[in-house]
Design a protein around this motif. Sequence first.
Motif, PDB file in Angstrom:
ATOM      1  N   GLN A   1      -4.319  23.163  62.975  1.00  0.00           N
ATOM      2  CA  GLN A   1      -3.485  23.332  61.788  1.00  0.00           C
ATOM      3  C   GLN A   1      -3.214  24.806  61.530  1.00  0.00           C
ATOM      4  O   GLN A   1      -2.106  25.189  61.140  1.00  0.00           O
ATOM      5  N   ARG A   2      -4.257  25.656  61.731  1.00  0.00           N
ATOM      6  CA  ARG A   2      -4.041  27.091  61.559  1.00  0.00           C
ATOM      7  C   ARG A   2      -3.015  27.613  62.556  1.00  0.00           C
ATOM      8  O   ARG A   2      -2.140  28.414  62.204  1.00  0.00           O
ATOM      9  N   LEU A   3      -3.152  27.146  63.818  1.00  0.00           N
ATOM     10  CA  LEU A   3      -2.185  27.578  64.823  1.00  0.00           C
ATOM     11  C   LEU A   3      -0.782  27.111  64.477  1.00  0.00           C
ATOM     12  O   LEU A   3       0.195  27.850  64.643  1.00  0.00           O
ATOM     13  N   ARG A   4      -0.672  25.883  64.008  1.00  0.00           N
ATOM     14  CA  ARG A   4       0.643  25.368  63.621  1.00  0.00           C
ATOM     15  C   ARG A   4       1.221  26.166  62.458  1.00  0.00           C
ATOM     16  O   ARG A   4       2.408  26.504  62.452  1.00  0.00           O
ATOM     17  N   LYS A   5       0.351  26.452  61.485  1.00  0.00           N
ATOM     18  CA  LYS A   5       0.834  27.238  60.343  1.00  0.00           C
ATOM     19  C   LYS A   5       1.260  28.636  60.784  1.00  0.00           C
ATOM     20  O   LYS A   5       2.286  29.151  60.339  1.00  0.00           O
ATOM     21  N   GLN A   6       0.428  29.239  61.669  1.00  0.00           N
ATOM     22  CA  GLN A   6       0.793  30.561  62.166  1.00  0.00           C
ATOM     23  C   GLN A   6       2.091  30.507  62.957  1.00  0.00           C
ATOM     24  O   GLN A   6       2.947  31.394  62.835  1.00  0.00           O
TER      25      GLN A   6
END
Length: 698
Positions: free
Chosen positions: A461-466
Amino acid sequence: MRCSLLVSSIWMALLLGINLVQAESEQSFDGYSDPLNPSEIREQVSTPATPIFKIISRLEWLEEQIELESHALSQLAPLQPAKQFDQFGYHSDYIPAVDGLPEKPLWTMDFDIGIKNRRMLGFVMVPTIDERSRNLKGYAFPKRFRITLINARHDPEEVLVDWTSEDFPDPGMRPVLFRFPSQETKNPATVSRRGLRLEVFAGHEDDGLEFFSLGRVHMIRTAELQWVRNIQVSSSFESAPFWSASYLYSPRHTLGISSLSQVDTGGDFTLELPASKLEEPLVIRLEVGDKERLGWVHLFPGKSSGGIDVPGYGFPQSIQMYRLMKGPRKKGYIRIPVEDQVSSGNPGNNMVRLYCRGYEFFGLDIELNDFPIYQGQATFALGEIDMIYRGHNHSTQSRVTIRGGDFGEDIDLSALVDGRVGGQQIIPMIDWMEQLAAGKIYESRLSILEAEYQQLSERWQRLRKQGMLGLLIFVVIAVGLFVVLLMRGRRLATLRLRQQINSDLHDDIGSKIAAISLASQDVALHASEAHIRKRGRWIESVTSTMHQGLRDVLWLTNDQTDTLAMLVQKLGETARQSVPESNLMLRISDISQLSGRSIALQTKRDILFFAKEALHNATSHADATQVKVLVTVKQNRLSLSITDNGKGFDVPTDEEVNQNVNHIGLRTLRERANRVGGVYQLSSAPGEGTSVELTVKL
């Protein structure tokens, strides 16, 4: 030190066909570890090693594994401990916390010393359930301990379990089951007076004190799970009705009902009674036909048919049992008391297990009295009655009758011996305890898998948000650049158009106006008739005005004049052109201090035409002999003041300005001031001249 140990969770996993590695019957405790401690699971998980391009496939694999483990756990007996009202279990005394491992145990507990019985095949330790919060959990299970075989003289003979080199993993609320392979290899008919000793070297620490607790303990003998007897403890915190060493072999369990979770058909037996305490007790008789032996009687509390969870629903407070033997000439039965009356209190949703010593019997009478009342109605309820001997259940083939009240003959008692409680299938005690212990494997695997899934999902999710943020930033920058380029292109196109229009106006219309002006001058000078000369001078005046207007338009549309300095300079020129030099008093700001400050075209136009309109009024309508014009720029504000000493007038109201066509000039001044967001003030009175002021925030 080497000893034989088989933890039940591994043993049960093998029974279920799970691909686990089992230790040999003779194994070293060095390096033996239980990987099932939930409190350390998060420290064992390491998701950053998963490459970014493998995160999706790893998450899919974890989902599959979680589903498999969850399904396997659902096939086992469910852990469903009920709320305990009393008889929590055994609690040691409190001692100051000890650093390190002591040479001698801090507490000892001896079980079944000097009792002649068959060999012990295993031992079960049931954790105490922490009742202090709504979320039940295990309480103060010993951390380091040893289990040894001792003889009738209390001398140790063989170490069966050794957990002194490392802390035993917290079992939570699940039982811990140890099997003793060295005892299983002996002759099945072996009978001895040997017992077990539990030596605790480290307990639970809290606020500088050390202690431990156990809810229940059981021996595994032959095919049965049995209570311990003849308990001797080195110390005990006695606080009835909650803590006592005697509760270790209480008839009441703490882990709920020995059943599987699969929902089956059929309900529990429920009977409404005329009173809570009957004059004659209610008697349930179970007849087995041929002579059998009776080891245990299991009483399972029923469940309310209304679906409301009522702990110990309809469970009687007074229980007395009689075994039935054939009378003289085998006529009728002789009732022999099995044990003293049992007043067990409310067991909650836990089963009650009564020991019957293996006596012979043809049937069993269970006298029941003191029933609970719900909403004014006395009620008796039971889920099941099991009569057990060495793993065999006599109840399933018994004939069940009831007496003690006028209930008619239509009462269906089959629910008392149908093998189900609350729609769940009852399983043998030893199987139930083994499945509860084995469930720890799946719970811990699930905890590890779910922890990794959670961390990996959060990482993804962090990677997607980034990624989304980076994409958004890229899109914003791209759109911004596109807008800037588009605006720049449009501005350049506008500038080119303005320059082209200026050039066209100057070259075409300007030259024509100049030609008309020259022609009108020639007419005014050489015409023979007076009215023609007058008309020529009029045409010359009009063309001069047109020429000035054209110059103003060209000035406005010229991008080189879109500065504050050029506007101030233009205001000064306009004042000099509109007012004779002898009547004009002009003061303007130093334009050298205003270089580089741009101004919008519309603002420039409105301020210029505001000044032209005010100057026109002063020179054409006021009959003024002096006009004072002030143009100042201070603190990001431009101020324009035009004052005359003319005849003045009564200042009309806003409503009069809006309605009277004669005030169109005043209305124009106000509208232009509003468009540039300026402050407009008009002061005048008959015979006192007029003052017009405009202040604009730049």
